[in-house]
Design an enzyme around this catalytic site. Structure first.
Site, PDB file in Angstrom:
ATOM      1  CE1 TYR A 142      31.086   5.689  31.610  1.00 62.37           C
ATOM      2  CE2 TYR A 142      32.264   7.771  31.596  1.00 62.37           C
ATOM      3  CZ  TYR A 142      31.760   6.681  30.928  1.00 62.37           C
ATOM      4  OH  TYR A 142      31.935   6.583  29.571  1.00 62.37           O
ATOM      5  CE  LYS A 189      23.283  -8.835  29.357  1.00 60.66           C
ATOM      6  NZ  LYS A 189      22.982  -9.437  28.050  1.00 60.66           N
ATOM      7  CG  ASP A 221      22.354  -8.227  24.821  1.00 64.55           C
ATOM      8  OD1 ASP A 221      21.319  -7.660  25.238  1.00 64.55           O
ATOM      9  OD2 ASP A 221      22.587  -9.430  25.037  1.00 64.55           O
ATOM     10  CG  ASP A 245      30.802   6.407  26.574  1.00 64.05           C
ATOM     11  OD1 ASP A 245      30.854   7.490  25.967  1.00 64.05           O
ATOM     12  OD2 ASP A 245      31.775   5.639  26.684  1.00 64.05           O
ATOM     13  CG  ASP A 249      31.156   6.866  20.582  1.00 65.97           C
ATOM     14  OD1 ASP A 249      30.720   7.906  21.134  1.00 65.97           O
ATOM     15  OD2 ASP A 249      32.361   6.634  20.417  1.00 65.97           O
TER      16      ASP A 249
HETATM   17  C1  IPM Z   1      31.688  11.193  26.128  1.00 66.59           C
HETATM   18  C2  IPM Z   1      33.145  10.851  26.273  1.00 66.59           C
HETATM   19  C3  IPM Z   1      33.504  10.829  27.762  1.00 66.59           C
HETATM   20  C4  IPM Z   1      32.649   9.783  28.436  1.00 66.59           C
HETATM   21  C5  IPM Z   1      34.998  10.592  28.062  1.00 66.59           C
HETATM   22  C6  IPM Z   1      35.871  11.597  27.351  1.00 66.59           C
HETATM   23  C7  IPM Z   1      35.261  10.573  29.535  1.00 66.59           C
HETATM   24  O1  IPM Z   1      33.440   9.638  25.666  1.00 66.59           O
HETATM   25  O2  IPM Z   1      31.308  12.302  26.525  1.00 66.59           O
HETATM   26  O3  IPM Z   1      30.932  10.369  25.620  1.00 66.59           O
HETATM   27  O4  IPM Z   1      33.009   8.602  28.431  1.00 66.59           O
HETATM   28  O5  IPM Z   1      31.624  10.148  28.986  1.00 66.59           O
HETATM   29 MN    MN Z   2      31.737   8.718  24.656  1.00 65.88          MN
END
Ligand code: IPM
Ligand code: MN
Length: 352
Positions: A142, A189, A221, A245, A249
């Site tokens: 990032y 990884k 993975d 990240d 999710d």
């Molecule tokens: C999160 C979001 C952010 C990230 C984006 C909006 C930049 O997806 O907080 O997980 O990737 O960190």
């Molecule tokens: Mn995210």
């Protein structure tokens, strides 16, 4: 207690879900005799529109001078569809994380008994899941060097970590493991990436300082697979920025809705509390978004930033009650009545 809180609603559904969290916090403050002083500030597309940049200095001043930051969401489709945009809302979030030194992003994943059937995963696999990701938040790909070469026809992003950066997040991981079930998983990884080998080597060297913690090292993975197959086998997981990240999710599917998962970002200065979901622009202004992730982020704020555990528990209890009684937004309502975002907020405040 006097609580100085910076309020950053941001974009999309951010302002709506933040409003509900404010209702809940104000009710808690009244009940437990605290005084909350809210200071609002601009971030994201809202800040770009107003002053031309997504994390203005003025907003940073408000954050640095607050005891905690409560944050909504950031992002706007107008920028997503324009790869050439020079200023993007997300840059504001990244700048804020970096300037506040928020290197540890704590993302718990848990199930709610009354929602167990909302997850697309099999009930017997997810029941009792209670794990927490510690995602490194201010380094890695990032923030590494990126650019274009070859007249724009080649692009690169680099993932860079220093030993010190790995040590400070790993230390949080070991400490969290000690306060929980003493199990730590280092996700990397290392079979391919040099930065992962540095992670592994650094964490291995720290093991002797925490002899009670059982550490496992797993490739990202494989974790992505096992996370939905046997989520119960994990407790504390530490990982670099991008892996964290993606995996968080994925992990939100276990709980049944992304609209439920809170997070805390901690580090060198003021801590920040935010839902893990994005700005969900399709729902913005419609009063339909689930406010619970933000409300639960406020609970993490009471606990982590102020040490107010009863207050945090009171929030979690009323959230449990709302789920149990079906006072939920459309993402969770199924065939039953869907409540509006603001109605859920009102109900929570009334039932605390
Ligand atoms: C999160 C979001 C952010 C990230 C984006 C909006 C930049 O997806 O907080 O997980 O990737 O960190
Ligand atoms: Mn995210």
């Amino acid at each position: 207690m006097k609580l100085n809180i910076a309020l950053l609603p941001g974009d999309g559904i951010g302002p709506e879900v933040i409003d509900q969290a404010v209702k809940v916090c104000d009710t808690i403050a009244e009940k437990y005799n605290h005084q909350i002083n809210w200071t609002s500030a601009l971030t994201g597309a809202a800040a770009i529109d107003a002053v031309g940049e997504p994390y203005p200095d003025k907003t940073h001043d408000v954050c640095v001078n607050a005891d905690a930051v409560l944050f909504g969401a950031i992002g706007h489709p107008r920028f997503d569809n324009d790869p050439s945009a020079k200023v993007r809302p997300e840059q504001g979030l990244l700048k804020m994380r970096q300037k506040l030194g928020l290197f540890a992003n704590v993302r718990p994943t848990f199930t709610f008994p009354s929602l167990i059937d909302k997850s697309p995963l099999k009930q017997e696999r997810i029941e009792g899941t209670d794990l927490v990701f510690l995602r490194e938040l201010t380094s890695g790909i990032y923030f590494g060097k990126r650019g274009r070469e070859d007249n724009g026809n080649t692009a690169y992003d680099t993932c860079t970590y220093t030993r010190e950066e790995v040590q400070r997040i790993a230390k949080k991981g070991f400490e969290m493991a000690m306060s929980r079930s003493k199990k730590l998983c280092c996700v990397d990884k290392a079979n391919v990436l040099e930065s992962s080998r540095l992670w592994r080597e650094t964490v291995q060297a720290m093991e002797k300082d925490y002899p009670e913690v059982e550490v496992s090292y797993e490739f990202v993975d494989a974790v992505a697979m096992r996370l939905v197959q046997w989520p119960n086998s994990y407790d504390v997981l530490i990982t670099e920025n991008l892996f964290g990240d993606i995996l968080t999710d994925e992990a939100s599917v276990i709980s049944g809705s992304m609209g439920l998962m809170p997070s805390a970002s901690i580090g060198e200065k003021t801590s920040l509390f935010e839902p893990i979901h994005g700005s969900y622009p399709q729902a913005a202004g419609k009063d339909i978004a689930n406010p619970l992730a933000t409300v639960l982020s406020a609970a993490m704020m009471f606990e982590t930033a102020f040490g107010l555990t009863d207050e945090a528990q009171a929030i979690r209890n009323v959230v449990d009650k709302s789920l149990h009684e079906g006072v939920v937004t459309e993402d969770l309502a199924g065939n039953s009545k869907a409540y509006k975002t603001s109605e859920v907020g009102d109900w929570l405040a009334k039932n605390i």
